[in-house]
Motif scaffolding. Structure first.
Motif, PDB file in Angstrom:
ATOM      1  N   LYS A 183       0.861  -1.117   0.147  1.00  0.00           N
ATOM      2  CA  LYS A 183      -0.001   0.150   0.058  1.00  0.00           C
ATOM      3  C   LYS A 183       0.878   1.104  -0.038  1.00  0.00           C
ATOM      4  CE  LYS A 183      -4.108  -2.144   2.308  1.00  0.00           C
ATOM      5  NZ  LYS A 183      -5.265  -2.152   3.047  1.00  0.00           N
ATOM      6  N   GLN A 184       0.205   2.184  -0.344  1.00  0.00           N
ATOM      7  CA  GLN A 184       0.967   3.809  -0.484  1.00  0.00           C
ATOM      8  C   GLN A 184       1.102   4.232   1.076  1.00  0.00           C
ATOM      9  OE1 GLN A 184      -1.525   6.356  -2.470  1.00  0.00           O
ATOM     10  NE2 GLN A 184      -2.629   7.029  -0.797  1.00  0.00           N
ATOM     11  N   ARG A 185       2.041   5.007   1.161  1.00  0.00           N
ATOM     12  CA  ARG A 185       2.371   5.623   2.564  1.00  0.00           C
ATOM     13  C   ARG A 185       1.395   6.729   2.885  1.00  0.00           C
ATOM     14  NH1 ARG A 185       8.452   7.409   4.066  1.00  0.00           N
ATOM     15  NH2 ARG A 185       8.637   5.388   3.215  1.00  0.00           N
ATOM     16  N   ASP A 186       0.495   6.623   3.780  1.00  0.00           N
ATOM     17  CA  ASP A 186      -0.513   7.514   4.151  1.00  0.00           C
ATOM     18  C   ASP A 186      -0.123   8.218   5.742  1.00  0.00           C
ATOM     19  OD1 ASP A 186      -2.712   5.222   3.381  1.00  0.00           O
ATOM     20  OD2 ASP A 186      -2.197   6.943   2.204  1.00  0.00           O
ATOM     21  N   LEU A 187      -0.673   9.497   5.743  1.00  0.00           N
ATOM     22  CA  LEU A 187      -0.740  10.415   6.687  1.00  0.00           C
ATOM     23  C   LEU A 187      -1.414   9.812   7.896  1.00  0.00           C
ATOM     24  CD1 LEU A 187       0.131  12.921   8.371  1.00  0.00           C
ATOM     25  CD2 LEU A 187      -2.159  13.934   7.580  1.00  0.00           C
ATOM     26  N   VAL A 188      -0.819   9.711   9.277  1.00  0.00           N
ATOM     27  CA  VAL A 188      -1.506   9.078  10.302  1.00  0.00           C
ATOM     28  C   VAL A 188      -1.992  10.206  11.282  1.00  0.00           C
ATOM     29  CG1 VAL A 188      -1.806   7.822  12.397  1.00  0.00           C
ATOM     30  CG2 VAL A 188      -0.527   6.863  10.279  1.00  0.00           C
ATOM     31  N   ALA A 189      -1.061  10.973  11.390  1.00  0.00           N
ATOM     32  CA  ALA A 189      -1.095  12.395  12.202  1.00  0.00           C
ATOM     33  C   ALA A 189      -0.230  13.418  12.051  1.00  0.00           C
ATOM     34  CB  ALA A 189      -1.196  11.866  13.729  1.00  0.00           C
ATOM     35  N   ARG A 190      -0.516  14.561  12.295  1.00  0.00           N
ATOM     36  CA  ARG A 190       0.402  15.819  12.158  1.00  0.00           C
ATOM     37  C   ARG A 190       0.193  16.914  13.120  1.00  0.00           C
ATOM     38  NH1 ARG A 190      -0.399  20.354   8.635  1.00  0.00           N
ATOM     39  NH2 ARG A 190       1.614  21.057   7.515  1.00  0.00           N
ATOM     40  N   ILE A 191       1.479  17.507  13.527  1.00  0.00           N
ATOM     41  CA  ILE A 191       1.222  18.690  14.407  1.00  0.00           C
ATOM     42  C   ILE A 191       2.039  19.658  13.904  1.00  0.00           C
ATOM     43  CG2 ILE A 191       2.950  17.523  15.862  1.00  0.00           C
ATOM     44  CD1 ILE A 191       1.556  18.648  18.321  1.00  0.00           C
ATOM     45  N   ASP A 234      -8.870   9.495   9.408  1.00  0.00           N
ATOM     46  CA  ASP A 234      -9.940   9.049  10.391  1.00  0.00           C
ATOM     47  C   ASP A 234      -9.770   7.897  10.795  1.00  0.00           C
ATOM     48  OD1 ASP A 234     -12.192  10.551   7.427  1.00  0.00           O
ATOM     49  OD2 ASP A 234     -11.487  11.510   9.333  1.00  0.00           O
ATOM     50  N   SER A 235      -9.029   7.042  10.359  1.00  0.00           N
ATOM     51  CA  SER A 235      -8.927   5.617  10.632  1.00  0.00           C
ATOM     52  C   SER A 235      -8.536   5.413  12.099  1.00  0.00           C
ATOM     53  CB  SER A 235      -8.238   4.767   9.919  1.00  0.00           C
ATOM     54  OG  SER A 235      -6.764   5.415   9.846  1.00  0.00           O
ATOM     55  N   VAL A 236      -7.651   6.487  12.771  1.00  0.00           N
ATOM     56  CA  VAL A 236      -7.231   6.612  13.849  1.00  0.00           C
ATOM     57  C   VAL A 236      -7.650   7.546  15.040  1.00  0.00           C
ATOM     58  CG1 VAL A 236      -5.035   5.933  12.750  1.00  0.00           C
ATOM     59  CG2 VAL A 236      -5.390   8.321  13.597  1.00  0.00           C
ATOM     60  N   LYS A 237      -8.568   8.271  14.675  1.00  0.00           N
ATOM     61  CA  LYS A 237      -9.339   9.378  15.425  1.00  0.00           C
ATOM     62  C   LYS A 237      -9.789   8.724  16.589  1.00  0.00           C
ATOM     63  CE  LYS A 237     -10.358  13.147  12.204  1.00  0.00           C
ATOM     64  NZ  LYS A 237     -11.830  13.720  11.636  1.00  0.00           N
ATOM     65  N   GLY A 238      -9.530   9.529  17.843  1.00  0.00           N
ATOM     66  CA  GLY A 238     -10.033   8.743  19.009  1.00  0.00           C
ATOM     67  C   GLY A 238      -9.330   7.630  19.624  1.00  0.00           C
ATOM     68  N   ARG A 239      -8.172   7.116  18.822  1.00  0.00           N
ATOM     69  CA  ARG A 239      -7.609   5.931  19.370  1.00  0.00           C
ATOM     70  C   ARG A 239      -6.015   6.534  19.490  1.00  0.00           C
ATOM     71  NH1 ARG A 239      -6.854   1.501  16.295  1.00  0.00           N
ATOM     72  NH2 ARG A 239      -7.037   2.557  14.528  1.00  0.00           N
ATOM     73  N   PHE A 240      -5.645   7.259  18.644  1.00  0.00           N
ATOM     74  CA  PHE A 240      -3.828   7.722  18.566  1.00  0.00           C
ATOM     75  C   PHE A 240      -4.076   9.167  19.055  1.00  0.00           C
ATOM     76  CE2 PHE A 240      -2.383   4.854  14.861  1.00  0.00           C
ATOM     77  CZ  PHE A 240      -3.103   3.670  15.691  1.00  0.00           C
ATOM     78  N   ALA A 241      -2.813   9.518  19.505  1.00  0.00           N
ATOM     79  CA  ALA A 241      -2.607  10.863  19.756  1.00  0.00           C
ATOM     80  C   ALA A 241      -1.136  11.255  19.531  1.00  0.00           C
ATOM     81  CB  ALA A 241      -3.039  11.046  21.397  1.00  0.00           C
ATOM     82  N   LEU A 283       3.805   9.358  19.266  1.00  0.00           N
ATOM     83  CA  LEU A 283       2.602   9.051  18.704  1.00  0.00           C
ATOM     84  C   LEU A 283       2.125   7.808  19.830  1.00  0.00           C
ATOM     85  CD1 LEU A 283       0.418   9.284  16.345  1.00  0.00           C
ATOM     86  CD2 LEU A 283       1.517   7.154  15.471  1.00  0.00           C
ATOM     87  N   GLN A 284       1.156   8.167  20.496  1.00  0.00           N
ATOM     88  CA  GLN A 284       0.501   7.125  21.642  1.00  0.00           C
ATOM     89  C   GLN A 284      -0.498   6.431  20.893  1.00  0.00           C
ATOM     90  OE1 GLN A 284       1.471   6.447  24.828  1.00  0.00           O
ATOM     91  NE2 GLN A 284       0.006   4.958  24.318  1.00  0.00           N
ATOM     92  N   MET A 285      -0.556   5.173  20.896  1.00  0.00           N
ATOM     93  CA  MET A 285      -1.590   4.380  19.850  1.00  0.00           C
ATOM     94  C   MET A 285      -2.275   3.311  20.851  1.00  0.00           C
ATOM     95  SD  MET A 285       0.880   3.495  16.580  1.00  0.00           S
ATOM     96  CE  MET A 285       1.833   2.352  17.381  1.00  0.00           C
ATOM     97  N   SER A 286      -3.293   3.630  20.918  1.00  0.00           N
ATOM     98  CA  SER A 286      -4.541   2.798  21.761  1.00  0.00           C
ATOM     99  C   SER A 286      -5.477   1.970  20.944  1.00  0.00           C
ATOM    100  CB  SER A 286      -4.825   3.640  22.924  1.00  0.00           C
ATOM    101  OG  SER A 286      -3.969   4.409  23.517  1.00  0.00           O
ATOM    102  N   SER A 287      -6.010   1.074  21.415  1.00  0.00           N
ATOM    103  CA  SER A 287      -7.010   0.252  21.057  1.00  0.00           C
ATOM    104  C   SER A 287      -6.519  -0.441  19.858  1.00  0.00           C
ATOM    105  CB  SER A 287      -8.257   1.011  20.941  1.00  0.00           C
ATOM    106  OG  SER A 287      -8.605   1.343  22.066  1.00  0.00           O
TER     107      SER A 287
END
Length: 115
Positions: free
Chosen positions: A42-50, A60-67, A79-83
């Motif tokens: 798969k291609q490289r996709d953005l997970v989170a950005r600050i 959208d796939s990580v909202k509410g689970r990653f910080a 990157l704190q990843m939960s659930s």
């Protein structure tokens, strides 16, 4: 400038991991820092950005689970990843957006989530 990502590993579904990305220089000058991921085939996709102004976006796939967070004193972004889910399995990369230049990429850290 170099970015060193760490913290990946094998975790069961529902578990947590924290990724770290340490920069070799201060991060004040970066426009933004981000985490991306690339699953096999798969291609490289953005997970989170600050941004430097602490504006944050998540896929959208990580909202509410990653910080995502940053520690300027340590020149590190986290990157704190939960659930975690099996579909979160990928190589995770950190990247720094610099003024008037191409993004700087870290070497990647593998996250494997077992079902």
């Amino acid at each position: 400038v170099q970015l060193q990502a760490s913290g990946g590993g094998l975790v069961q579904a529902g578990g947590s991991l924290r990724l770290s990305c340490a920069a070799s220089t201060n991060i004040f000058s970066f426009n933004a820092l981000g985490w991306y991921r690339q699953a096999p085939g798969k291609q490289r996709d953005l997970v989170a950005r600050i941004t430097s102004a602490d504006k944050i976006i998540y896929s959208d796939s990580v909202k509410g689970r990653f910080a995502i967070s940053r520690d300027n004193a340590k020149a590190t972004v986290y990157l704190q990843m939960s659930s975690l889910k099996p579909e979160d399995t990928a190589v995770y990369y950190c990247a720094a957006e610099v003024p008037a230049g191409r993004p700087i990429w870290g070497q990647g850290t593998l996250v494997t989530v077992s079902s």
